[in-house]
Design an enzyme around this catalytic site. Structure first.
Site, mmCIF file in Angstrom:
data_model
loop_
_atom_site.group_PDB
_atom_site.id
_atom_site.type_symbol
_atom_site.label_atom_id
_atom_site.label_comp_id
_atom_site.label_asym_id
_atom_site.label_seq_id
_atom_site.Cartn_x
_atom_site.Cartn_y
_atom_site.Cartn_z
ATOM 1 N N LYS A 59 0.840 -1.206 0.000
ATOM 2 C CA LYS A 59 0.000 0.000 0.000
ATOM 3 C C LYS A 59 0.872 1.252 0.000
ATOM 4 O O LYS A 59 0.670 2.155 -0.793
ATOM 5 C CB LYS A 59 -0.900 0.021 1.254
ATOM 6 C CG LYS A 59 -1.893 -1.118 1.316
ATOM 7 C CD LYS A 59 -2.798 -0.997 2.522
ATOM 8 C CE LYS A 59 -2.062 -1.108 3.847
ATOM 9 N NZ LYS A 59 -1.453 -2.437 4.073
ATOM 10 N N THR A 60 1.814 1.267 0.922
ATOM 11 C CA THR A 60 2.675 2.440 1.001
ATOM 12 C C THR A 60 3.517 2.554 -0.268
ATOM 13 O O THR A 60 3.766 3.646 -0.764
ATOM 14 C CB THR A 60 3.569 2.359 2.255
ATOM 15 O OG1 THR A 60 2.728 2.192 3.396
ATOM 16 C CG2 THR A 60 4.391 3.603 2.424
ATOM 17 N N ASP A 246 -1.868 7.838 4.114
ATOM 18 C CA ASP A 246 -1.448 6.477 4.492
ATOM 19 C C ASP A 246 -2.021 6.157 5.879
ATOM 20 O O ASP A 246 -2.339 7.064 6.647
ATOM 21 C CB ASP A 246 0.086 6.403 4.528
ATOM 22 C CG ASP A 246 0.586 4.960 4.392
ATOM 23 O OD1 ASP A 246 -0.245 4.028 4.373
ATOM 24 O OD2 ASP A 246 1.817 4.764 4.309
ATOM 25 N N GLU A 247 -2.144 4.895 6.202
ATOM 26 C CA GLU A 247 -2.654 4.454 7.515
ATOM 27 C C GLU A 247 -4.002 5.115 7.817
ATOM 28 O O GLU A 247 -4.237 5.598 8.932
ATOM 29 C CB GLU A 247 -1.649 4.792 8.629
ATOM 30 C CG GLU A 247 -0.223 4.299 8.384
ATOM 31 C CD GLU A 247 -0.018 2.832 8.728
ATOM 32 O OE1 GLU A 247 -1.005 2.165 9.106
ATOM 33 O OE2 GLU A 247 1.120 2.361 8.599
ATOM 34 N N GLN A 277 -5.415 -3.274 11.043
ATOM 35 C CA GLN A 277 -4.280 -2.637 11.712
ATOM 36 C C GLN A 277 -4.687 -1.368 12.443
ATOM 37 O O GLN A 277 -3.841 -0.521 12.739
ATOM 38 C CB GLN A 277 -3.172 -2.326 10.709
ATOM 39 C CG GLN A 277 -2.527 -3.584 10.138
ATOM 40 C CD GLN A 277 -1.339 -3.246 9.245
ATOM 41 O OE1 GLN A 277 -0.321 -2.752 9.710
ATOM 42 N NE2 GLN A 277 -1.478 -3.504 7.956
ATOM 43 N N ARG A 653 5.225 -7.402 10.867
ATOM 44 C CA ARG A 653 6.417 -6.581 10.638
ATOM 45 C C ARG A 653 7.585 -7.445 10.179
ATOM 46 O O ARG A 653 8.577 -6.944 9.676
ATOM 47 C CB ARG A 653 6.863 -5.833 11.914
ATOM 48 C CG ARG A 653 5.904 -4.831 12.514
ATOM 49 C CD ARG A 653 5.382 -3.854 11.533
ATOM 50 N NE ARG A 653 4.106 -4.282 11.013
ATOM 51 C CZ ARG A 653 3.564 -3.839 9.874
ATOM 52 N NH1 ARG A 653 4.206 -2.971 9.134
ATOM 53 N NH2 ARG A 653 2.391 -4.272 9.455
#
Ligand code: ATP
Ligand code: MG
Length: 806
Positions: A59-60, A246-247, A277, A653
């Protein structure tokens, strides 16, 4: 405004001029790195786009590529792109990624940053619209609290019932929801007798008089301005031609409104996120924001990404297994082409210190390449903890063995404010002449001893050539200070004297020369009920009011600070006295000169959002610690689900190696408490998990060598069992009774006594975990393992479930 203003008056240049066509014809090699779904999201430059996808699906990456694509195709200039991320670290990384793709540093992107950093800039331009000047100051929490305290006092509100920090927290949550005092709904206001809104209103007025804002105001004011001033909003709607977030799952209502207002005209907004998340519910984040994107922006292009590029299949499967426990998810399945790699490793340790020791050894082995696999750099490894107090054990261990580390997103343990304060108390108690320490604590917590009183003390001290503490004594004798401050100072001085007397019985490192004898002679006989240095430390923090100060504190950080203090006191057990401990800290902290080069990262799970590391350690998976008891108590099932999302964030992660661990025992405030493994551990899919044999009691494995090391380890463990800490633990053990080491020994060595087992009995096997005996055949047992299924195993490798000491 300078000519290089961030907005650089740029309007109407979007027409299809020759130059823009030439721009559009430039090569776009960066697009080749994307999969079709990502590429679709990047190439759909206009209109609303939502990328809703699991961890590590790029995504990022797609978001940053989209920025590059906007620039390369001439759709937007750098200053026309508004790109918002969650942390400063993430913003920096975003800039770097864009720069790498562009082949040059991403200069001139002033609107890439966190919500707060962007809003400060905007608010400075329009401060007057909310009654501020453009040079307004931003108050930190301390100032904020001080201000509120004054208001509370002025309103004759009982601050026992309405602690300042609590009111601060309420006001903050209203700001997160973009409510000005007038906008707080009646029902909400009534919940606080309408006093809360009154104080809120006065507080906002006072801030204006002071030409100041607090953190929450930055967004609130901007939303207010946009809502009240169409022209201002329209100007920014034109300027920010493209918006990227983002996020997105972690935005709160104020942030959401701000974005929606800015995007309302052109709707060129691209949001990316993952409902699994969402981990900032406790700070007002509304995961609903991401779920209603399509309603807010009808016709939005929704892109789902399913290929994960970060982690191995085992790691992904483990994460999926855990998050499956949550209700009401959108539900996404991830897949990867990555090689299978190692299973997620799970290991139970005896206690927290052993956990830290083991992790340290693993890291060193990985660094050397002796663990198997290529040598890894320390930069490639991270330890992600649930609570910051967990860092203490790792930091201490790493300092001791000289392993370079960095703490991301916060100070190191011994540099934390509350730890420094507590240690300043200990320092004064150990050496009453320590003026710096005394200065730090004399008015912490507040004792009505402000700057003026402290200056007087200094004068007395200097005039008489004595320490500050003695200066304070003289000042009191002279009645140079009166009133409440004097009474409190006098009480503090008495306390210090008393604590100091106790500390001397614990043995201060007195000078080793002759006068030692003199000093000792002066000591009266120790009181009968002499407390230990650990108990003393606890008393110091309690009696001084320091603990209470944080108990009354209602900011989100306060509980963490209390936990850090508990951790500090617990750790004292490892030393003979306070002085020994203080020396240890100064030595280990001194060890750590700012070294260049690779370092292991230590951070909280919250701070790890969006990051990735080849090797990740996830320690402390114990019920109560993770999932955190506090968050379950406060928010019930909702809290538990947020904890589970944190577990998902943690596991995802990891790129290649993920190690989860727990300890059977933790020292909490000098008391041993046994802990149960986290319920999330039981949610890990067994096929993707390798249960490791803990070192210590069981040695490194089976066979002669294993036995040897078991015996060896047991010998060194004898020290532990004979230690005062262990004995005290035995006495104080309130929860589960723990196996005596002797019992374990008989079990391990003598376990061939097969008749000891009966069908139906619960047992533990080092490799397969817990299970129940379903049949006995000579020295072989049929066992239905909870995780590993039905297996036949040799009896001597099994022990009774109740005898497992972790
Ligand atoms: P998170 O949910 O954790 O924020 P994310 O979805 O933002 O994750 P990224 O950080 O963008 O994921 O990407 C994860 C990793 O996968 C990065 O190392 C990135 O470079 C890599 N990656 C992403 N897309 C691709 C692709 N199409 N091909 C190869 N690698 C990719
Ligand atoms: Mg990301």
């Amino acid at each position: 405004m300078s000519s290089h203003d961030e907005f650089d008056a740029f309007e109407g240049a979007a027409a299809a001029s020759l130059s823009s066509r030439a721009m559009a014809a430039r090569p776009t090699p960066y697009l080749d790195e994307l999969n079709p779904a990502q590429r679709a999201a990047v190439e759909a430059l206009d209109g609303p786009v939502l990328m809703l996808a699991g961890a590590g699906t790029g995504k990022t990456k797609a978001l940053t590529t989209r920025i590059v694509h906007l620039l390369m195709t001439g759709r937007a200039r750098p200053n026309e792109i508004l790109a918002v991320t969650f942390t400063n670290k993430a913003a920096r990384e975003m800039k770097e990624r864009v720069g790498r793709m562009l082949g040059q540093p991403a200069e001139g992107m002033p609107w890439m940053g966190t919500f707060h950093s962007i809003c400060v800039k905007l608010l400075r331009r329009h401060a007057e619209l909310v009654g501020l000047k453009s040079n307004f100051t931003i108050l930190d929490t301390d100032d904020q609290i001080r201000l509120l305290k004054q208001l509370i006092a002025a309103n004759n509100i009982d601050d026992k019932r309405w602690p300042t920090r609590m009111i601060a927290g309420i006001i903050d949550s209203w700001k997160n929801r973009a409510w000005t005092p007038e906008q707080v709904p009646a029902s909400e206001a009534a919940a606080y007798n309408n006093r809360g809104t009154e104080i809120y209103d006065q507080y906002q007025r006072r801030l204006k008089e002071l030409n100041a804002t607090d953190f929450g105001d930055l967004l609130l004011h901007m939303v207010t301005i946009f809502q009240a001033h169409e022209d201002v909003l329209a100007q920014y709607q034109r300027w920010f031609r493209y918006i990227l977030v983002d996020e997105y799952q972690d935005t709160n209502t104020a942030q959401y409104l701000w974005l929606r207002l800015l995007a309302a005209a052109h709707k060129n907004i691209c949001c990316v996120g993952d409902d699994d998340q969402s981990i900032y519910g406790w700070r007002g984040a509304e995961v609903g924001n991401i779920l209603r994107f399509e309603k807010d922006f009808p016709g939005a292009k929704v892109v789902r990404l399913e290929q994960n590029y970060r982690s191995t299949p085992h790691i992904l499967a483990a994460a999926a297994g855990v998050i499956r426990g949550n209700q009401g998810r959108l539900g996404k399945e991830l897949w990867t082409e990555a090689e299978e790699g190692e299973k997620v490793r799970l290991i139970g340790h005896w206690d927290g210190d052993e956990e830290a020791r083991w992790v340290g050894e693993e890291i060193e082995a990985m660094q050397r390449g002796t663990r198997g696999g290529p040598a890894m750099s320390l930069d490639e490894m991270a330890i992600l903890v649930r609570a910051s107090h967990q860092m203490r054990a790792f930091e201490d261990r790493f300092l001791t063995i000289g392993l370079p580390y960095r703490v991301i997103g916060g100070p190191r343990f011994y540099e934390r404010m509350e730890i420094r304060d507590a240690m300043a108390y200990f320092r004064v108690v150990v050496s009453p002449d320590d003026d710096l320490a005394f200065e730090r604590i004399v008015n912490t917590p507040k004792r009505g001893l402000g700057d003026k009183a402290q200056q007087k003390m200094q004068v007395f001290a200097r005039a008489n050539g004595v320490s500050l503490l003695d200066g304070a004594r003289l000042m009191l004798q002279d009645r140079a200070l009166t009133g409440k401050g004097a009474a409190q100072l006098s009480a503090l001085v008495d306390q210090i004297d008393r604590w100091h007397a106790v500390a001397r019985f614990h043995g201060l490192n007195q000078p080793t020369v002759d006068d030692d004898a003199v000093v000792l002679d002066e000591l009266p006989a120790p009181p009968k009920n002499l407390v230990t240095h650990v108990e003393l430390a606890e008393q110091i923090l309690d009696e001084s009011g320091y603990t209470e100060m944080w108990q009354n504190d209602k900011t989100p950080e306060a509980p963490g600070r209390l936990e850090n203090l508990k951790e500090l006191v617990s750790h004292l057990e490892a030393f003979d006295n306070l002085q020994g401990f203080l020396e240890h800290v100064s030595l280990v902290m001194d060890n750590e000169s700012e070294t260049e080069g690779a370092k292991v990262s230590i951070m909280t799970l919250h701070a790890a959002k969006g990051l990735e590391f080849p090797a990740v350690f996830l320690p402390g998976w114990e019920d109560g610690l993770f999932p955190s008891q506090r968050s379950m108590d406060e928010s019930g099932l909702k809290g538990l689900e947020e904890e589970r999302r944190l577990a998902y964030v943690g596991i995802t992660r990891a790129e290649e190696l993920c190690t989860i661990s727990f300890a059977g025992n933790r020292r909490v405030f000098g008391q041993w408490q046994s802990a149960l493994p986290s319920r999330f551990i039981d949610e890990l899919p067994e096929d993707h998990v390798d249960v490791l044999t803990p070192p210590g009691l069981y040695g490194g494995g089976f066979g002669a060598a294993g036995m040897q090391s078991q015996i060896h380890d047991r010998a060194s463990r004898a020290d532990v069992y004979n230690s005062p800490g262990w004995k005290r633990m035995q006495e104080r053990q309130t929860n589960r009774p723990m196996a005596q080491p002797q019992e374990v020994r008989t079990q391990v060595i003598d376990a061939t006594a097969i008749s000891a087992y009966t069908v139906g009995e619960r047992v533990f096997h080092q490799k397969f975990g817990y299970g129940a005996i379903t049949g006995i055949e000579g020295d072989k047992l049929d066992i239905a393992f909870d995780k590993a299924g039905q297996k036949k195993v040799v009896a001597k490798f099994v022990m009774g479930a109740d005898d497992v000491p972790f």
